[in-house]
Every structure is written in C-alpha cells, then in structure tokens.
Scaffold this active site. Sequence first.
Site, PDB file in Angstrom:
ATOM      1  N   HIS A  25      40.290  30.160  47.880  1.00 55.49           N
ATOM      2  CA  HIS A  25      40.480  30.899  49.126  1.00 55.49           C
ATOM      3  C   HIS A  25      40.851  29.944  50.256  1.00 55.49           C
ATOM      4  O   HIS A  25      40.142  28.960  50.493  1.00 55.49           O
ATOM      5  CB  HIS A  25      39.207  31.655  49.496  1.00 55.49           C
ATOM      6  CG  HIS A  25      38.882  32.771  48.560  1.00 55.49           C
ATOM      7  ND1 HIS A  25      39.250  34.075  48.799  1.00 55.49           N
ATOM      8  CD2 HIS A  25      38.224  32.781  47.370  1.00 55.49           C
ATOM      9  CE1 HIS A  25      38.824  34.849  47.813  1.00 55.49           C
ATOM     10  NE2 HIS A  25      38.204  34.086  46.925  1.00 55.49           N
ATOM     11  N   GLY A 187      35.966  40.451  48.428  1.00 60.76           N
ATOM     12  CA  GLY A 187      34.858  40.964  49.219  1.00 60.76           C
ATOM     13  C   GLY A 187      33.725  41.413  48.311  1.00 60.76           C
ATOM     14  O   GLY A 187      33.805  41.312  47.085  1.00 60.76           O
ATOM     15  N   HIS A 214      39.085  40.584  42.029  1.00 62.13           N
ATOM     16  CA  HIS A 214      37.734  40.050  41.925  1.00 62.13           C
ATOM     17  C   HIS A 214      36.880  41.075  41.175  1.00 62.13           C
ATOM     18  O   HIS A 214      36.676  42.189  41.647  1.00 62.13           O
ATOM     19  CB  HIS A 214      37.134  39.837  43.311  1.00 62.13           C
ATOM     20  CG  HIS A 214      37.536  38.559  43.968  1.00 62.13           C
ATOM     21  ND1 HIS A 214      38.810  38.335  44.440  1.00 62.13           N
ATOM     22  CD2 HIS A 214      36.821  37.433  44.249  1.00 62.13           C
ATOM     23  CE1 HIS A 214      38.865  37.128  44.986  1.00 62.13           C
ATOM     24  NE2 HIS A 214      37.673  36.557  44.883  1.00 62.13           N
ATOM     25  N   GLU A 217      31.778  39.398  39.054  1.00 62.78           N
ATOM     26  CA  GLU A 217      31.115  38.257  39.689  1.00 62.78           C
ATOM     27  C   GLU A 217      29.692  38.653  40.046  1.00 62.78           C
ATOM     28  O   GLU A 217      28.741  38.251  39.385  1.00 62.78           O
ATOM     29  CB  GLU A 217      31.886  37.825  40.938  1.00 62.78           C
ATOM     30  CG  GLU A 217      31.262  36.633  41.657  1.00 62.78           C
ATOM     31  CD  GLU A 217      31.962  36.321  42.972  1.00 62.78           C
ATOM     32  OE1 GLU A 217      31.684  35.234  43.517  1.00 62.78           O
ATOM     33  OE2 GLU A 217      32.749  37.142  43.466  1.00 62.78           O
ATOM     34  N   ASP A 306      37.175  28.273  43.863  1.00 60.26           N
ATOM     35  CA  ASP A 306      36.788  29.395  44.712  1.00 60.26           C
ATOM     36  C   ASP A 306      36.841  29.013  46.183  1.00 60.26           C
ATOM     37  O   ASP A 306      37.772  29.370  46.894  1.00 60.26           O
ATOM     38  CB  ASP A 306      35.410  29.930  44.325  1.00 60.26           C
ATOM     39  CG  ASP A 306      35.196  31.366  44.790  1.00 60.26           C
ATOM     40  OD1 ASP A 306      36.157  31.998  45.270  1.00 60.26           O
ATOM     41  OD2 ASP A 306      34.066  31.873  44.660  1.00 60.26           O
TER      42      ASP A 306
END
Length: 386
Positions: A25, A187, A214, A217, A306
């Site tokens: 990110h 998010g 995503h 996780e 990440d």
Amino acid sequence: MMSQITSAPAPEQIRRAPKVLLHDHLDGGLRPGTIIDLAREVGYEALPETEADKLGIWFREAADSGSLPRYLETFAHTCAVMQTKEALFRVAAECAEDLAEDGVVYAEIRYAPEQHLERGLSLEEVVEAVNDGFREGERRAKANGHRIRVGALLTAMRHAARALEIAELANRYRGPESGVVGFDIAGAEAGFPPTRHLDAFEYLKRENNHFTIHAGEAFGLPSIWQALQWCGADRLGHGVRIIDDIEVAEDGSVKLGRLASYVRDKRIPLEMCPTSNLQTGAATSYAEHPIGLLRRLHFRATVNTDNRLMSGTSMTREFEHLVDAFGYTLDDMQWFTVNAMKSAFIPFDERLAMINDVIKPGYAELKSEWLFQQTASTSGSVAAAH
C-alpha cells in the site's frame, strides 16, 4: 546442471536477489522523515512524534495490536499528509526508489484515490500525480544502478460506495503510459463483504480488466468464497485464512476441503504478507504462518510486505523471516518470485521476459556464488585436514 541449493542464503544475498511485490500500500510505506516534512508543509499538527526514528517506532507499535481495525487507524496520519500533487508525487517516487534499493524488480503498488481529495484534488489529478511519481522513481532507481518497474492498482474502500467509480477510473487509466494495471478493494472485511461492490466487478470483467480483492485476512472462508465465486477475483489479497479449509492429521497427512482444492487447482495467487498477518492476528508466529504449509502443498503463494512503514519491514526482511522459520533457500526464494511474476497484471509476454531475462539470471548468478563458496569451503576443509 547447477547443484541444488541446500543452505540458507546470507542476508546480503537475500537483499540482492530479484524480488517481485504484488501487495503493497502506497500510504503504508512512507519514510517517517517524509511524513514529518509533509506535515510541516501542510500544517498537520496531529503527528504523535516529530522525530523520524521515534515516529517510525510509533507506527510499528501502534500497528502491532493484533486487531485489523486498530491497524487501519494508523493510516489517518499518512493519508493526512498525502493530499497535494507534490506530496503524492514525492511519496510515489520515494516508494519506487526504496523498493529498487531493496532488490525489487517489479512491484504493483495500491492506493485509494478517494482518500486523497481533502484539499480539492480530483480523482484524475491524484492518479496522474502518483503515476508521474512512480515514473520519476523508476528513473532515479536506474540512475543509481537499479532496475524496477512499478504498476499501480487503484483501490476502492469497501466501506464506501465509490467502487464502480474507481473501477471506471482504473479502466480509463489502464495501459503502459500511465502504469495502472488493475483494481482492488480494501478496508475492514467484517461487515463489508465484497458482494457489496458487484457492479464494479461486473464492469471490470466486461472490460477484460484485472482485479484483486482483500479476502481471507481478518475474515474467513466466506470472504474468500465470495471474492472468487461471486466477484471473480484474479488474485486474493492475503488469502491466509484458506488454511481453515485444510486439515492436517497427526500423522502429517493433509486433506483439502473443496474451496482449498479449488484455489490450488485453479492456481489462484495468494498475496501473503507474513509480518502484517502477525500484527493483525491472522497468524501467531512466522514458524506457524500458513505460508509454510501452502508452499509445501504447491499453492500459488507469493511473499509481500503489505505496509512497510506500519510493519517495519521490506521484501528482504520478509524473506529473512521465512528463511529463519522454514530454512528456505535461494531455490525457494526463486519459486516464490516466479509465482509472483506469473501472477502480475501485465501482459504475458512482458511477464515472461521478466522471468527469463531478469529473475532467472539474477538467481543463477547468486547460486553460482553459493556453489563457489561451497567449493572453496570444502577445499579449505580438505587442505586443513592434511
């Protein structure tokens, strides 16, 4: 034929090895000193520390909570200083420089344009500033003797309602000139399933565009299943919870559930981020991280950072942790790296060229060094014995 590598690589070899990064990110990888500079320029006074070293430590400690929502709170500070063209350009250029210095030869960096509009920028201005920054970073890296190519993934926030708009933006800017290669949603997973954004995914599929989600996780198998079967994701961001569908018996035998079998059979890439997963509670230690079993079972696992700032990490550090935990060698590093390059969102011929012209030669050189060192060590031992 080169001998099989049987010993762990040295830290310097890990740093020099060609590496491919798919999950990183932009707002999670700023230099602490840059945050302080940018905060001063825009009058942002809420930073918890004003010295670079102390600020870096604060980010790591605040993120190391075992909670994904708490982890995500740290981004309020980085996003706050990324609200001008100049700031976005600087952060993107430094990102490319830092990755190249760490041996990354190809990276896909994701960011959410909708989070950088507080000072009046348009979505288009955000994208163009970041793209220009990446190109400048590539040029600086080349001038310093490093090679890197950076692609951008435009991210929509899963708790918001702009996914289709961001998907259309990603499609408009896709291509080699801008470097936008795909789309993502990010998010908090719990309460915000990917199916809330089906219109965006249907649009991208109609446009033959690439996207990752995503999933798996902080939330489990249902999130992965929806990302794949309802949304059609090309890759899984993290995907670490696929381990919940794998049974390991006391005798070591392994049984895959239907979803895990599907993920492995379809060669769906898993964008795994070991250090981040430890911070958010998705894994308890490096040695117990699912990547070890998934590599052994030949899932399409990849290694990623990440958020380099929040995790205090780099691609070199991620591989160092895995080498320590699992005894991985240069052969294992190459396996992960080729997996990642195969899974990138650029055209097939360009992926193949990176594998054959950059990655394989880079590892071949390191393995030759290893063989020479082993031979020299053996010769020295024999001579000493006589």
